[in-house]
Design a protein around this motif. Sequence first.
Motif, short mmCIF file in Angstrom:
data_model
loop_
_atom_site.label_atom_id
_atom_site.label_comp_id
_atom_site.label_asym_id
_atom_site.label_seq_id
_atom_site.Cartn_x
_atom_site.Cartn_y
_atom_site.Cartn_z
N LYS A 1 4.25 -10.75 -3.02
CA LYS A 1 3.68 -11.01 -4.34
C LYS A 1 2.93 -9.79 -4.86
CE LYS A 1 0.77 -14.29 -6.86
NZ LYS A 1 -0.09 -15.50 -6.75
N GLU A 2 2.19 -9.12 -4.00
CA GLU A 2 1.46 -7.92 -4.42
C GLU A 2 2.44 -6.83 -4.84
OE1 GLU A 2 -1.82 -7.51 -4.69
OE2 GLU A 2 -2.38 -9.47 -3.89
N CYS A 3 3.48 -6.64 -4.08
CA CYS A 3 4.45 -5.59 -4.38
C CYS A 3 5.20 -5.86 -5.69
CB CYS A 3 5.45 -5.44 -3.24
SG CYS A 3 4.76 -4.75 -1.73
N GLN A 4 5.38 -7.13 -6.03
CA GLN A 4 6.09 -7.48 -7.26
C GLN A 4 5.34 -7.06 -8.51
OE1 GLN A 4 7.05 -11.74 -6.01
NE2 GLN A 4 8.86 -11.23 -7.22
N GLU A 5 4.07 -6.73 -8.39
CA GLU A 5 3.28 -6.32 -9.54
C GLU A 5 3.19 -4.80 -9.69
OE1 GLU A 5 0.21 -10.13 -9.77
OE2 GLU A 5 -0.45 -8.29 -8.78
N VAL A 6 3.90 -4.08 -8.84
CA VAL A 6 3.84 -2.61 -8.88
C VAL A 6 4.99 -2.08 -9.73
CG1 VAL A 6 3.88 -0.49 -7.52
CG2 VAL A 6 2.76 -2.54 -6.60
N PHE A 7 4.65 -1.36 -10.80
CA PHE A 7 5.68 -0.80 -11.67
C PHE A 7 6.47 0.28 -10.93
CE2 PHE A 7 2.74 -2.19 -15.18
CZ PHE A 7 3.58 -3.18 -15.64
N GLY A 8 7.77 0.34 -11.25
CA GLY A 8 8.67 1.30 -10.61
C GLY A 8 9.61 0.66 -9.62
N ILE A 9 9.40 -0.64 -9.34
CA ILE A 9 10.25 -1.36 -8.38
C ILE A 9 11.21 -2.27 -9.14
CG2 ILE A 9 10.27 -3.03 -6.49
CD1 ILE A 9 7.49 -2.03 -5.70
N HIS A 10 12.50 -2.11 -8.86
CA HIS A 10 13.51 -2.95 -9.53
C HIS A 10 13.66 -4.30 -8.84
CE1 HIS A 10 17.16 -4.23 -11.49
NE2 HIS A 10 17.78 -4.30 -10.32
N SER A 11 13.78 -4.28 -7.51
CA SER A 11 13.91 -5.54 -6.78
C SER A 11 13.42 -5.33 -5.35
CB SER A 11 15.35 -6.05 -6.77
OG SER A 11 16.19 -5.18 -6.04
N LEU A 12 13.15 -6.44 -4.66
CA LEU A 12 12.65 -6.40 -3.29
C LEU A 12 13.34 -7.49 -2.48
CD1 LEU A 12 10.01 -6.67 -5.47
CD2 LEU A 12 8.88 -5.59 -3.54
N SER A 13 13.40 -7.28 -1.18
CA SER A 13 13.96 -8.29 -0.28
C SER A 13 13.23 -8.23 1.05
CB SER A 13 15.45 -8.04 -0.03
OG SER A 13 16.21 -8.14 -1.21
N PHE A 14 13.06 -9.40 1.67
CA PHE A 14 12.65 -9.39 3.06
C PHE A 14 13.82 -8.84 3.87
CE2 PHE A 14 9.97 -12.92 1.45
CZ PHE A 14 8.74 -12.34 1.73
N ALA A 15 13.50 -8.00 4.85
CA ALA A 15 14.56 -7.33 5.60
C ALA A 15 14.21 -7.29 7.08
CB ALA A 15 14.76 -5.91 5.07
N VAL A 16 15.26 -7.12 7.87
CA VAL A 16 15.07 -6.87 9.30
C VAL A 16 15.94 -5.67 9.65
CG1 VAL A 16 16.92 -8.48 9.96
CG2 VAL A 16 15.14 -7.87 11.62
N MET A 17 15.41 -4.78 10.48
CA MET A 17 16.19 -3.64 10.94
C MET A 17 16.58 -3.86 12.40
SD MET A 17 15.38 0.47 11.02
CE MET A 17 14.62 0.52 12.66
#
Length: 406
Positions: A67-83
Motif C-alpha cells: 500500500k505504501e509503495c502504491q503511493e510512490v510516483f514513478g511506479i507503473h505496477s507492482l506484484s508480490f514476487a518470489v525469487m
Amino acid sequence: MSIMNFDRIMIRYGEMALKGKNRRAFEQKLQSNIAIKLRKYPNTTIKKTQGRMFVLLNGEKPHEVMKECQEVFGIHSLSFAVMVEKEEEQMKEAVMLAFHDARNARTFKISSKRTDKTFPIPSQELNPLLGGHILRQTEDVKVDVHNPDVEIKVEVRHEGCYVTAQDYPGAGGLPVGTTGKSLLMLSGGIDSPVAGYLTMKRGVEIEAIHFHSPPYTSERAKQKVIDLAQALSKFGSRVKIHVIPFTAIQQKIHREMPEGYSMTIMRRMMMRISEQVAARNELLSITTGESLGQVASQTMESMNTINEVTNYPIIRPLVSMDKIEIIDISRKIGTYDISIRPFEDCCTVFVPKAPKTKPTRKNANYYESNSDFTRDIEKALEESYIVEVSPDRQSGQQDDEFDDLL
C-alpha cells in the motif's frame, strides 16, 4: 498457501523506462523516494537490477508495504514476487504458490520471459512445462490464454527466476524530484491540493505558500492547510509551507480599491509575493488550483490580468477539469474531508458582491497606481514564517479539538 511465502515486491516502471540516458538518474530518485516512504518498515531493503526494482520484505507485512509503495510516483505496477533458483522443481513450486495466491481462480495462463539466454529451456517450452505442473496438481482448473482468472508471470533473469501473479496498480507519473520544483498556492479549498498532487505526479517537488489573514481567518483555517500539506507529503516526502501574513494587504485593498476589482488585485498581490518566495527558494514555477471559468477570478480575462505581474511559468493542472472530476481526485488522495472543514480561508474575506469577470490589465494598473503596496509586500515577506510537514507528523491535539466541534 499464504501471501507470506512471497519474499519481495516487484516494481515495474512506466514512462520512466523511456528516459534513455537519463534513466539511471530517474531510477536512483525513485529508489530514494521508496526508501523514504518505507522508513517505518526498517527491515525492508531495496534492490535494483536491470529494468526492475525490488522491495525485499524481510519479514515486514506484505500488504502494508504494498500500500505504501502504491503511493510512490514513478511506479507503473507492482506484484508480490518470489525469487527461486533457475531449477525446474523450484520453479514449479513457485508457480503453484502464485496460483494458490489467486484464490478461487479456475483458469490461468503462464507467461514466461527469458532474459538470461543461457537458460536451456526457451519460453515456448517453459510455459507448457510449468502450466502442466499446475494442471496435474489441481482439479477443475483450465488454461485460458485469452481471458484467464490469473496470469502467472515467470521471468528468468541472470540472478535467478522471479515468479509473480497478480498485478497491483502503481501511482504512475514520474518520481518526485526529477523535473524541478514549484511553489503551490495552497488555500485550504478542494482544488489546490489536487493541483499539488497532479503536479507532483509529473515529478515536481512542491513547496506551498499560504496567505493567512487573522483575525478574519482562524488558526483552525491554518491548521487545515497544514493537514492538507501533510496529506500531500505522503506522495513525496517533506512539504515546506511558507505562511504569509496577509491581513494588512487585504484591508488596504478593501479600503482603497474599487470593489469590483478587489478580487483581481488581491490575486495580483498574491502572485507578486509568490514570485518573490519562489525566486528566493530557487523554485522554477508557481502552481495554482485554477479551473477555467469556475469562479470570477478564473475567467480567461482574469487569468490574463493576474498573470501580468509575474514572468514565472504558471502551472494549472486543473484548467480543463470540472468540479466533479476535481472532487473525485480529492476523495481518492484523501484531501476532500480535510478541505471541507468549515474554516474560511483568505479568499473568502471581503468578497465583493459583483466581482469583475472580465477585468483588464489597463484598469488594474490604473487602480494600483493610486496606492503603493511595495512596503506592504516587503513587510508581509519579512513577517512570513515556515512550517514543515512530513507523512509521519502527528496532528495531535489540534485534530482532537476539531473532532470535538463535530
